[in-house]
Design a protein around this motif. Structure first.
Motif, mmCIF file in Angstrom:
data_model
loop_
_atom_site.group_PDB
_atom_site.id
_atom_site.type_symbol
_atom_site.label_atom_id
_atom_site.label_comp_id
_atom_site.label_asym_id
_atom_site.label_seq_id
_atom_site.Cartn_x
_atom_site.Cartn_y
_atom_site.Cartn_z
ATOM 1 N N LEU A 90 0.729 -1.204 -0.063
ATOM 2 C CA LEU A 90 0.030 -0.052 -0.005
ATOM 3 C C LEU A 90 0.810 1.045 -0.079
ATOM 4 C CD1 LEU A 90 -2.643 1.770 0.148
ATOM 5 C CD2 LEU A 90 -2.669 1.206 2.876
ATOM 6 N N ALA A 91 1.799 1.237 0.861
ATOM 7 C CA ALA A 91 2.719 2.560 0.967
ATOM 8 C C ALA A 91 3.401 2.706 -0.178
ATOM 9 C CB ALA A 91 3.923 2.260 2.321
ATOM 10 N N THR A 92 3.970 1.631 -1.046
ATOM 11 C CA THR A 92 4.756 1.848 -2.013
ATOM 12 C C THR A 92 3.950 2.272 -3.254
ATOM 13 O OG1 THR A 92 6.134 -0.025 -1.487
ATOM 14 C CG2 THR A 92 6.234 0.428 -3.984
ATOM 15 N N CYS A 93 2.635 1.559 -3.481
ATOM 16 C CA CYS A 93 1.615 2.106 -4.373
ATOM 17 C C CYS A 93 1.155 3.516 -4.510
ATOM 18 C CB CYS A 93 0.530 1.276 -4.666
ATOM 19 S SG CYS A 93 0.985 -0.576 -5.100
ATOM 20 N N LEU A 94 1.003 4.002 -3.030
ATOM 21 C CA LEU A 94 0.808 5.290 -2.947
ATOM 22 C C LEU A 94 1.756 6.033 -3.478
ATOM 23 C CD1 LEU A 94 -0.930 5.194 0.745
ATOM 24 C CD2 LEU A 94 -2.021 5.738 -1.319
ATOM 25 N N VAL A 95 2.796 5.815 -3.118
ATOM 26 C CA VAL A 95 4.295 6.576 -3.817
ATOM 27 C C VAL A 95 4.142 6.779 -5.253
ATOM 28 C CG1 VAL A 95 6.684 6.920 -3.750
ATOM 29 C CG2 VAL A 95 5.538 6.490 -1.717
ATOM 30 N N LEU A 96 3.820 5.562 -5.909
ATOM 31 C CA LEU A 96 3.933 5.762 -7.241
ATOM 32 C C LEU A 96 2.766 6.313 -7.864
ATOM 33 C CD1 LEU A 96 4.679 1.652 -7.704
ATOM 34 C CD2 LEU A 96 6.122 3.648 -8.347
ATOM 35 N N VAL A 97 1.424 6.283 -7.238
ATOM 36 C CA VAL A 97 0.292 7.040 -7.661
ATOM 37 C C VAL A 97 0.642 8.622 -7.475
ATOM 38 C CG1 VAL A 97 -1.886 7.839 -7.172
ATOM 39 C CG2 VAL A 97 -1.186 5.202 -7.211
ATOM 40 N N TYR A 98 1.310 9.045 -6.169
ATOM 41 C CA TYR A 98 1.758 10.342 -6.334
ATOM 42 C C TYR A 98 2.639 10.734 -7.365
ATOM 43 C CZ TYR A 98 4.715 14.022 -4.124
ATOM 44 O OH TYR A 98 5.364 15.149 -3.846
ATOM 45 N N LYS A 154 3.617 14.521 -8.552
ATOM 46 C CA LYS A 154 3.969 14.604 -7.400
ATOM 47 C C LYS A 154 3.369 15.930 -6.322
ATOM 48 C CE LYS A 154 8.602 13.446 -9.141
ATOM 49 N NZ LYS A 154 9.790 14.108 -9.478
ATOM 50 N N THR A 155 1.953 15.815 -6.414
ATOM 51 C CA THR A 155 1.219 16.831 -5.615
ATOM 52 C C THR A 155 0.289 16.224 -4.696
ATOM 53 O OG1 THR A 155 1.098 18.324 -7.568
ATOM 54 C CG2 THR A 155 -0.389 18.609 -5.798
ATOM 55 N N ILE A 156 0.313 16.468 -3.575
ATOM 56 C CA ILE A 156 -0.141 15.699 -2.312
ATOM 57 C C ILE A 156 -2.002 15.821 -2.776
ATOM 58 C CG2 ILE A 156 -1.011 15.591 0.051
ATOM 59 C CD1 ILE A 156 1.507 14.318 -0.507
ATOM 60 N N HIS A 157 -2.082 17.182 -3.029
ATOM 61 C CA HIS A 157 -3.720 17.541 -3.231
ATOM 62 C C HIS A 157 -4.236 16.517 -4.465
ATOM 63 C CE1 HIS A 157 -7.121 20.021 -3.867
ATOM 64 N NE2 HIS A 157 -7.118 20.083 -4.928
ATOM 65 N N ARG A 158 -3.473 16.586 -5.308
ATOM 66 C CA ARG A 158 -3.879 15.724 -6.527
ATOM 67 C C ARG A 158 -4.139 14.200 -6.348
ATOM 68 N NH1 ARG A 158 -1.124 17.653 -12.173
ATOM 69 N NH2 ARG A 158 -2.409 15.788 -12.913
ATOM 70 N N ALA A 210 -7.617 12.071 -6.542
ATOM 71 C CA ALA A 210 -7.216 10.693 -7.469
ATOM 72 C C ALA A 210 -7.999 9.789 -6.492
ATOM 73 C CB ALA A 210 -6.172 10.570 -7.868
ATOM 74 N N LEU A 211 -7.305 9.561 -5.254
ATOM 75 C CA LEU A 211 -8.289 8.751 -4.455
ATOM 76 C C LEU A 211 -9.702 8.695 -3.977
ATOM 77 C CD1 LEU A 211 -5.024 8.476 -1.715
ATOM 78 C CD2 LEU A 211 -5.441 6.760 -3.459
ATOM 79 N N GLN A 212 -9.892 10.116 -3.628
ATOM 80 C CA GLN A 212 -11.319 10.202 -3.637
ATOM 81 C C GLN A 212 -12.162 9.793 -4.923
ATOM 82 O OE1 GLN A 212 -12.503 14.322 -3.028
ATOM 83 N NE2 GLN A 212 -14.291 13.622 -1.940
ATOM 84 N N ASN A 213 -11.690 10.033 -6.069
ATOM 85 C CA ASN A 213 -12.570 9.842 -7.225
ATOM 86 C C ASN A 213 -12.454 8.470 -7.403
ATOM 87 O OD1 ASN A 213 -12.940 12.591 -7.714
ATOM 88 N ND2 ASN A 213 -11.163 12.837 -9.001
ATOM 89 N N ILE A 259 -8.026 2.846 -15.343
ATOM 90 C CA ILE A 259 -7.527 2.997 -13.911
ATOM 91 C C ILE A 259 -6.012 2.396 -14.292
ATOM 92 C CG2 ILE A 259 -7.508 2.682 -11.499
ATOM 93 C CD1 ILE A 259 -10.494 2.629 -11.679
ATOM 94 N N SER A 260 -5.053 3.319 -13.360
ATOM 95 C CA SER A 260 -3.429 2.681 -13.561
ATOM 96 C C SER A 260 -3.548 1.479 -12.751
ATOM 97 C CB SER A 260 -2.873 3.751 -13.186
ATOM 98 O OG SER A 260 -2.800 3.796 -11.626
ATOM 99 N N VAL A 261 -2.640 0.699 -13.056
ATOM 100 C CA VAL A 261 -2.234 -0.488 -12.258
ATOM 101 C C VAL A 261 -1.890 -0.237 -10.832
ATOM 102 C CG1 VAL A 261 0.220 -0.423 -12.803
ATOM 103 C CG2 VAL A 261 -0.880 -2.695 -12.111
ATOM 104 N N TRP A 262 -1.423 0.824 -10.590
ATOM 105 C CA TRP A 262 -0.931 1.318 -9.220
ATOM 106 C C TRP A 262 -2.211 1.803 -8.387
ATOM 107 C CZ3 TRP A 262 3.108 -1.428 -9.422
ATOM 108 C CH2 TRP A 262 4.018 -1.294 -10.602
ATOM 109 N N MET A 263 -3.107 2.396 -8.861
ATOM 110 C CA MET A 263 -4.303 2.677 -8.336
ATOM 111 C C MET A 263 -5.208 1.710 -7.763
ATOM 112 S SD MET A 263 -5.874 5.170 -6.903
ATOM 113 C CE MET A 263 -5.487 6.733 -7.487
#
Length: 345
Positions: free
Chosen positions: A56-64, A69-73, A77-80, A216-220
């Motif tokens: 989970l931590a690794t995939c969150l970094v990859l989605v970020y 590289k924006t926390i807001h985005r 993305a997670l909410q959508n 949807i991306s594989v990391w999401m």
């Protein structure tokens, strides 16, 4: 799809398969050492949960990184993806639960079966994956591919059963002795392995369909999978090991090697995601089976494994099955047809 993108996709597919093969080989050897070394035995249910947490931590970094590289985005993305698509999220709950259950069943099986029986039985997941691919994805396998599956099972069986030779059993027993307080129940171990095979086949194909059926991306997707797996993982921890956790602590038996094993197992899950995105689950099964052969060869040097004719014959069957599965007669016919057309021109 342009030729360049096709080439890139193929390169990613085969590179991920090679890396997955090596990862599985190293993981198998590492798990053997972790299960047979002296000292306190770690709780397998907590190791499964921690692997999902690392994923989970690794995939969150990859989605970020994907989101600029924006926390807001990242949060948008997670909410959508997760909150605003509840039906889709509920669908992901199915493989999340099955993967947690499968990984815990594998530890049960490995605790009650000798290494040879465990490895051979678990290779049935390749066959169950093929069956579910036909039933769920409506995929049609060539007759040669079905034959390849049979050869693969035969080959792995020969490789693993070669350990039943007297000298091999002596060396294997030395390194695979279970803790004295463990009660061996072969029926339980065999049933757990069969259950894991069916769960692996169904969950893998189900997840593959979701990966390839949505934009949807594989990391999401893996963020969804791991995020929903953690509650199931916590549940299995306290259902199966609650007393040990309360008495000894959640990380009982952990050291640097166990943390390395957790990270290695999490990395395998991410590699599988790449494989099912660019290849398919049956090829993933072949990579895993080939890793078993590599593990056995490595065991010659690490665990005094004795190479026999039966092992060599089984390894040859496995290699042959890989080439047979990749052989497509229709592709050769197309090549010949193109060559004929060129000659006519």
């Amino acid at each position: 799809m342009s030729p360049k993108s096709t080439t890139t996709s193929n390169n990613i597919k085969y590179a991920s398969l090679v890396i997955l093969t090596l990862q599985n080989a190293v993981l198998g050897l590492s798990m053997r050492h972790a299960r047979t070394r002296e000292g306190d035995m770690f709780l397998s249910s907590t190791a499964v949960l921690m692997s999902e947490s690392v994923k989970l931590a690794t995939c969150l970094v990859l989605v970020y990184l994907e989101e600029g590289k924006t926390i807001h985005r990242l949060f948008i993305a997670l909410q959508n993806t997760i909150v605003r698509q509840p039906i889709d999220t509920l669908k992901i709950c199915v493989p999340s639960f099955l993967y947690i259950l499968q990984n815990n069943l594998l530890y049960v099986s490995a605790s009650h079966l000798d290494a040879a029986t465990y490895q051979v039985t678990y290779q049935l997941k390749i066959l169950t994956t093929a069956v579910f691919a036909v039933l769920i994805l409506r995929r049609k396998l060539l007759s040669t591919q079905w034959i390849a599956l049979v050869f693969l099972l035969m080959g792995v069986a020969f490789v693993q059963l070669a350990q039943t030779d007297t000298s091999s059993v002596t060396a294997a027993t030395k390194h695979q002795t279970m803790p004295a307080n463990s009660n061996q129940n072969r029926l339980l171990g065999f049933s757990a392995a069969l259950g894991a095979c069916f769960l692996s086949g169904f969950a893998g194909i189900y997840f593959e369909k979701m990966l390839k059926g949505a934009d949807i991306s594989v990391w999401m997707r893996n963020v969804q999978l791991s995020l929903l797996s953690i509650p199931f993982g916590l549940l299995t921890c306290f259902v199966s090991d609650s007393r040990k956790i309360f008495d000894n602590g959640f990380f009982y038996g952990y050291d640097l090697f166990i943390w390395y094993l957790v990270v290695l197992q999490a990395g395998g899950g991410l590699l599988v995601a790449v494989v099912v995105k660019y290849a398919d689950n049956i090829l993933k099964g072949f990579a895993t089976s080939l890793a078993i052969v590599i593990s056995c060869i490595a065991s010659i040097y690490l665990f005094d494994f004795n190479l026999s004719f039966q092992f060599s014959f089984g390894a040859a069957l496995v290699i042959f099955s890989i080439f047979l599965y990749g052989y497509d007669p229709s592709a050769n016919k197309k090549v010949l047809r193109v060559a004929d057309d060129d000659e006519k021109v």
